[in-house]
Design an enzyme around this catalytic site. Structure first.
Site, mmCIF file in Angstrom:
data_model
loop_
_atom_site.group_PDB
_atom_site.id
_atom_site.type_symbol
_atom_site.label_atom_id
_atom_site.label_comp_id
_atom_site.label_asym_id
_atom_site.label_seq_id
_atom_site.Cartn_x
_atom_site.Cartn_y
_atom_site.Cartn_z
ATOM 1 N N HIS A 197 43.104 47.942 39.872
ATOM 2 C CA HIS A 197 42.223 48.718 40.763
ATOM 3 C C HIS A 197 42.785 50.111 41.067
ATOM 4 C CE1 HIS A 197 39.547 45.391 41.413
ATOM 5 N NE2 HIS A 197 40.476 44.641 41.972
ATOM 6 N N ASP A 244 40.200 39.381 34.767
ATOM 7 C CA ASP A 244 40.257 39.153 36.213
ATOM 8 C C ASP A 244 38.804 39.121 36.708
ATOM 9 O OD1 ASP A 244 42.403 39.848 38.727
ATOM 10 O OD2 ASP A 244 40.307 40.329 39.141
ATOM 11 N N HIS A 255 37.495 40.494 39.178
ATOM 12 C CA HIS A 255 37.063 41.790 39.716
ATOM 13 C C HIS A 255 37.053 42.839 38.604
ATOM 14 C CE1 HIS A 255 38.899 39.600 43.181
ATOM 15 N NE2 HIS A 255 37.790 40.035 43.768
ATOM 16 N N ASP A 277 41.478 34.592 39.239
ATOM 17 C CA ASP A 277 40.532 34.488 40.356
ATOM 18 C C ASP A 277 39.099 34.212 39.914
ATOM 19 O OD1 ASP A 277 40.585 37.025 39.277
ATOM 20 O OD2 ASP A 277 41.019 38.062 41.161
HETATM 21 ZN ZN ZN Z 1 40.888 40.074 40.987
#
Ligand code: ZN
Length: 343
Positions: A125, A162, A164, A249
Site C-alpha cells: 500500500h 493479497d 487488498h 487475508d
Molecule cells: Zn491485505
C-alpha cells in the site's frame, strides 16, 4: 531444490500490540516453520538494511525524510489513520526492503532456485509519496528496482494476491512497461482502488492488470481467475522474474475481508505460480509477505509455500474448506480477458 528464506527477528521491533499488523504475525510463522521441520530444510539468512538509493528509486525524497524523522520521535507516530511508526520502525522497514532484495539476489545469482522474504512491515500500500494501510516502504517495488539496476533484468511481473489492492505498487509502476502489475483483490474494500479500467498510463498502458472480485470468491473462483487471466497474462508478458506479493487475508477465516479461499486453495495458486515460473523464467520467483491477520492461517499458509517450493506433495490445512461455496466469476473473468486482449 534450494529454497532461500530471508527473515529476521529484528522485524519484531516494529510492533503495536492490539494492532492487526503486530509482531506476533511473523513470530507465529517462524514457530510453525520450526515445528514442521521446514526451516532446517531451507537456506535461511537474515536481512540487511537496504541501500537508501534504492529506496529513493521508489519513493520521493520528502516521504523518505518524513519516515526518517519518526526515528527521532519520542513515541509512536501515526502516518495515516491505521499506519503506525515507532522510533524503531524506519530501520525495520529498511531491513524488510533489504530482505526482499537479498531474496531476489539469491535467485538471480543462482544461489537458490526460489526464495521467500518473510518480512514486516508490509509494503504494497506504500505509494511513491505516502505511507498507507500498515505499509511504510514498498518492499516488492524496491526488490523489482534492485533486480533491474543490479541484474539488468528487463521484464518483471508482480502478482499480488493479497485480498487488498496493492495501490502503492500500482502507483509506482503505473507508467512503466518494464513491470507488469497483476492484482486480485476484493472490491469494494480498502483502499478503494484497483478497478478493471485502471490499466496503466502512457508507456505503461496495458501493464497494470486489475481483477477486482466480489466477496465470496473461493478456491474454484480464484483458480479460474489464475488459469484464465493471471497465467495467460504472465505467459504473454514473458517475465524474467516473478515477484509474488502474498497476503493470506483472502482466506475465509481472515478477520479483515470476506473472501473464501482455503489453505488448500492458496496452495494450488502458489503451485501454479511456481510451475509458471519454471515454464517461463527459469523458475525465478520470489514470494514476499504482505497481509494476513489470522495467525493460524498465516503460519500454515507460509509453511505450505515452503513445502511447494521444496516440491513436497503434502500441505497443511487444519481449518478446512470455506463454509460457503465459491461464487461464480465466469462472466467477470471473460470481461477481464476481453478488456486486456487475452482472447
Ligand atoms: Zn491485505
Amino acid at each position: 531444490m534450494t529454497v532461500l528464506l530471508i527473515t529476521d527477528e529484528r522485524f519484531d521491533q516494529h510492533d503495536m500490540p492490539g494492532h492487526p499488523e503486530h509482531a506476533g504475525r511473523l513470530q507465529a510463522i517462524r514457530q510453525q516453520l520450526v515445528a514442521d521441520g521446514l526451516l532446517a530444510r531451507t537456506l535461511t539468512e537474515k536481512g540487511q538494511p537496504v541501500n537508501l538509493d534504492l529506496v529513493h528509486s521508489v519513493h520521493v525524497p520528502e516521504y523518505v525524510a518524513q519516515l526518517e524523522r519518526t526515528r527521532h520521535a519520542n513515541s509512536t507516530q501515526w502516518l495515516d489513520a491505521d499506519t503506525y511508526a515507532t522510533p524503531r520502525s524506519f530501520e525495520t522497514a529498511l531491513l524488510a526492503a533489504g530482505a526482499a532484495t537479498i531474496a531476489v539476489d539469491g535467485v538471480l545469482r543462482g544461489r537458490a532456485d526460489q526464495a521467500i522474504a518473510l518480512v514486516r512491515p508490509p509494503g504494497h500500500h506504500a505509494t511513491r509519496a505516502r505511507a498507507m494501510g500498515f505499509c511504510l516502504i514498498n518492499n516488492v517495488a524496491v526488490a523489482a528496482r534492485f533486480a533491474q539496476q543490479t541484474h539488468r533484468v528487463e521484464r518483471i511481473a508482480i502478482v499480488d494476491y493479497d485480498v487488498h489492492h496493492g495501490n502503492g505498487t500500482q502507483d509506482i509502476f503505473y507508467e512503466d512497461p518494464s513491470v507488469l502489475y497483476i492484482s486480485t483483490h476484493q472490491s469494494p474494500l480498502y483502499p478503494g482502488t484497483g478497478s478493471l479500467y485502471e490499466m496503466g498510463r502512457a508507456a505503461g498502458e496495458g501493464y497494470t492488470l486489475n481483477i477486482p472480485l466480489p466477496p465470496g470468491v473461493g478456491d474454484e473462483g480464484y483458480e479460474q481467475v489464475f488459469e484464465r487471466v493471471v497465467l495467460p497474462a504472465l505467459q504473454r508478458f514473458a517475465p524474467e522474474l516473478i515477484l509474488a506479493s502474498v497476503g493470506f487475508d483472502a482466506h475465509w477465516a481472515d478477520p479483515l475481508a470476506n473472501m473464501t479461499l482455503s489453505l488448500q486453495g492458496y496452495h494450488r495458486l502458489c503451485q501454479r505460480l511456481i510451475e509458471g515460473a519454471r515454464a517461463w523464467c527459469k523458475g525465478h520467483i520470489v514470494f514476499v509477505m504482505e497481509g494476513g491477520y489470522h495467525l493460524e492461517v498465516l503460519s500454515h499458509g507460509w509453511a505450505n509455500i515452503v513445502r511447494a517450493m521444496l516440491g513436497d506433495a503434502v500441505f497443511s490445512d487444519p481449518l478446512g474448506s470455506a463454509p460457503t461455496p465459491s461464487r461464480d466469476v465466469s462472466r467477470l473473468v471473460e470481461q477481464v480477458r476481453h478488456t486486456h486482449g487475452l482472447l
